[in-house]
Design a protein around this motif. Sequence first.
Motif, short mmCIF file in Angstrom:
data_model
loop_
_atom_site.label_atom_id
_atom_site.label_comp_id
_atom_site.label_asym_id
_atom_site.label_seq_id
_atom_site.Cartn_x
_atom_site.Cartn_y
_atom_site.Cartn_z
N PRO A 59 48.37 31.66 29.68
CA PRO A 59 47.55 31.24 30.72
C PRO A 59 46.39 30.28 30.64
CG PRO A 59 46.87 33.50 30.46
CD PRO A 59 47.75 33.08 29.52
N LEU A 60 46.35 29.21 31.44
CA LEU A 60 45.01 28.48 31.75
C LEU A 60 44.22 29.01 32.71
CD1 LEU A 60 47.07 25.12 31.54
CD2 LEU A 60 45.50 25.88 29.77
N LEU A 61 43.30 30.04 32.19
CA LEU A 61 42.48 30.84 32.85
C LEU A 61 41.37 31.14 32.52
CD1 LEU A 61 42.57 32.93 35.27
CD2 LEU A 61 43.10 34.61 33.72
N TRP A 62 40.28 31.01 33.45
CA TRP A 62 38.79 30.87 33.03
C TRP A 62 38.13 31.94 33.88
CZ3 TRP A 62 41.70 26.65 31.78
CH2 TRP A 62 41.65 26.09 30.32
N LYS A 63 37.09 32.57 33.45
CA LYS A 63 36.19 33.47 34.45
C LYS A 63 34.97 32.77 34.33
CE LYS A 63 34.79 38.10 34.84
NZ LYS A 63 34.96 39.60 34.33
N VAL A 64 34.75 32.53 35.83
CA VAL A 64 32.96 31.93 35.97
C VAL A 64 32.40 33.06 36.57
CG1 VAL A 64 31.67 30.21 36.60
CG2 VAL A 64 34.17 29.67 36.01
N SER A 65 30.99 33.49 36.15
CA SER A 65 30.46 34.77 36.66
C SER A 65 28.82 34.46 36.70
CB SER A 65 30.56 35.77 35.78
OG SER A 65 32.13 36.27 35.52
N ASP A 66 28.52 35.02 37.85
CA ASP A 66 26.93 34.95 38.00
C ASP A 66 26.60 36.61 37.90
OD1 ASP A 66 27.60 35.97 40.66
OD2 ASP A 66 26.68 34.09 41.48
N ALA A 67 25.48 36.95 38.30
CA ALA A 67 25.02 38.16 38.52
C ALA A 67 25.86 39.17 39.26
CB ALA A 67 23.44 38.40 38.87
N ASP A 68 26.62 38.82 40.19
CA ASP A 68 27.17 39.92 41.25
C ASP A 68 28.62 39.55 41.26
OD1 ASP A 68 27.01 37.97 42.69
OD2 ASP A 68 25.47 38.89 44.15
N ASN A 69 29.10 38.65 40.89
CA ASN A 69 30.48 38.34 41.18
C ASN A 69 31.21 37.26 40.35
OD1 ASN A 69 29.41 36.22 42.59
ND2 ASN A 69 31.33 35.90 43.71
N SER A 70 32.55 37.22 40.28
CA SER A 70 33.17 36.23 39.50
C SER A 70 34.24 35.23 40.15
CB SER A 70 34.02 37.02 38.40
OG SER A 70 33.15 37.69 37.63
N VAL A 71 34.47 34.21 39.64
CA VAL A 71 35.62 33.42 40.38
C VAL A 71 36.56 33.17 38.96
CG1 VAL A 71 36.22 30.90 41.19
CG2 VAL A 71 34.28 32.32 42.14
N TYR A 72 37.71 33.35 39.12
CA TYR A 72 38.66 33.10 38.09
C TYR A 72 39.38 31.61 38.34
CZ TYR A 72 38.53 38.04 36.96
OH TYR A 72 37.89 39.24 36.55
N LEU A 73 39.37 30.90 37.58
CA LEU A 73 40.03 29.60 37.89
C LEU A 73 41.18 29.69 36.87
CD1 LEU A 73 36.87 27.24 37.21
CD2 LEU A 73 37.81 28.08 39.06
N LEU A 74 42.53 29.32 37.75
CA LEU A 74 43.85 29.43 37.07
C LEU A 74 44.36 28.04 37.29
CD1 LEU A 74 46.24 31.02 35.74
CD2 LEU A 74 46.77 31.85 37.82
N GLY A 75 44.91 27.68 36.22
CA GLY A 75 45.69 25.95 36.08
C GLY A 75 47.35 26.53 36.38
N SER A 76 47.62 26.20 37.40
CA SER A 76 49.22 26.22 38.08
C SER A 76 50.07 25.06 37.49
CB SER A 76 48.97 26.20 39.59
OG SER A 76 50.59 26.22 40.03
N PHE A 77 51.26 25.36 37.55
CA PHE A 77 52.29 24.37 37.35
C PHE A 77 53.15 24.67 38.59
CE2 PHE A 77 55.86 22.07 35.39
CZ PHE A 77 55.27 21.35 34.28
N HIS A 78 53.32 23.30 39.44
CA HIS A 78 53.67 23.41 40.83
C HIS A 78 55.48 23.75 40.98
CE1 HIS A 78 49.83 22.48 42.49
NE2 HIS A 78 49.93 21.46 41.92
N LEU A 79 56.12 23.38 39.64
CA LEU A 79 57.45 23.64 39.62
C LEU A 79 57.73 24.33 38.25
CD1 LEU A 79 58.18 19.65 40.21
CD2 LEU A 79 58.46 21.58 41.85
#
Length: 329
Positions: A49-69
Motif C-alpha cells: 500500500p501507498l499508505l501514510w498515517k498523519v497524527s496529532d495529539a488526539d487523532n489520526s488521518v490515514y492517506l491512501l493512494g488509490s489506483f482507479h482501475l
Amino acid sequence: MRRLSRLALAASLALALLAPASARPDGEAAPVASTTATLAEAADSAPVPLLWKVSDADNSVYLLGSFHLLKPDDYPVSPDVDAAFQAADRVVFEVSPEDLHDPATALKFLQAAGYAEGGTLSDVLPLAMREKFNRILARNGASIAQFEAYEPWFVNLSLTLGLSQSMGFSGEHGLDQHLMRAAADAGKPTGGLETIDDQLRALDGTPIDEQVASLSDFIDRPQEMPGMLSDLHAAWRTGDVPALGRLTLEEMQAKTPETYRMVNVVRNQAWVPQIRALLDDSAGEDVLVVVGALHLLGEDGLVAQLDDGGYRLERVCSACVEPETQPAE
C-alpha cells in the motif's frame, strides 16, 4: 445517455484494435480464496500500500493512494489497508460516493467534454494527426466522426478506459470503489474533498494544446500503451514510490506542465486545509482519506505538504520492513 453509449462504443472499437493481443488477459480472473490457507497466501501477495498515517495529539488521518482501475486479482487488499479502514470512523474520497454515483454525473461529463462554442475535434487536431487517428479507427469500422463532439481530454480518457478494459482492468475493481462499498457495508460515514463539478472544471480547463499533446501521445504510440499501463500498475502494486514518480509526475511536468498544475497542484492545495481540519477540528475521530496515488507523491503531494505542519507522519507498510536476519547457530 444515448450519446454516452455511442462514445463508449466508439472507444471500445478503437481500443479493440489499438491493444495488441499479447496485452489481453490470459484466461479468467483468479477465483476468490475460500480457505484460511489460500487467504493467507493471497495476503502475502497483496499490493504493497501507498499508505501514510498523519497524527496529532488526539487523532489520526490515514492517506491512501488509490489506483482507479484494478483487476480482481489485486484483492484482497493489504492487512495494513484493512487495519486503517477498521480504525477509521469515516472515509473521505476525492468525490463523495453520493456525488460520484448521482445519475446526473454522466450528463455533466458529456456537457464538460463538449465544445462551448460549437467546435469539433477536427477543428483542434492538426491535419496529420487527424488523418492518422481516422486511419486507426477505420481499421475497425469506426471513424473520427464518432468523436467529433468531444474535446481531446475526454477522447483520451475514453481511449485509455477502453484499453484498460481490454487488458482486464475495471473501475468497479478500483480501490476507491472497493472502499466505497466497504464503507457502505460497514455503515461508516463518507465524504468528499471536492465535488464532481470541481473535478470536471480541472479536466475541462486544461489548455487545449496540452490536451492535443496528450492525445497525440496515444495516437502516435498505440502499441506502447498497454506496456505503459502495465508498468504503472506494477509500480502501484509494489508500492514503488520512485517508479510512480517517474511514470506520473515527471511525465506530466515535462510534457503538460499546466495540466499538471491544474489537475494535481491546485487540487492538492485545496485539499490540504480540509485534511488539516480533520486533524485539528475532529477530536478523537480517525479518518481514512483515499485519493489517486499521484496526489500523494512528490514535493507537491499531500504527504510532503502535511509533513511540515507539526504532525507526526509515518508510512504504514508492513511489507516494506525487511525481515530481521536470524543469527547463525
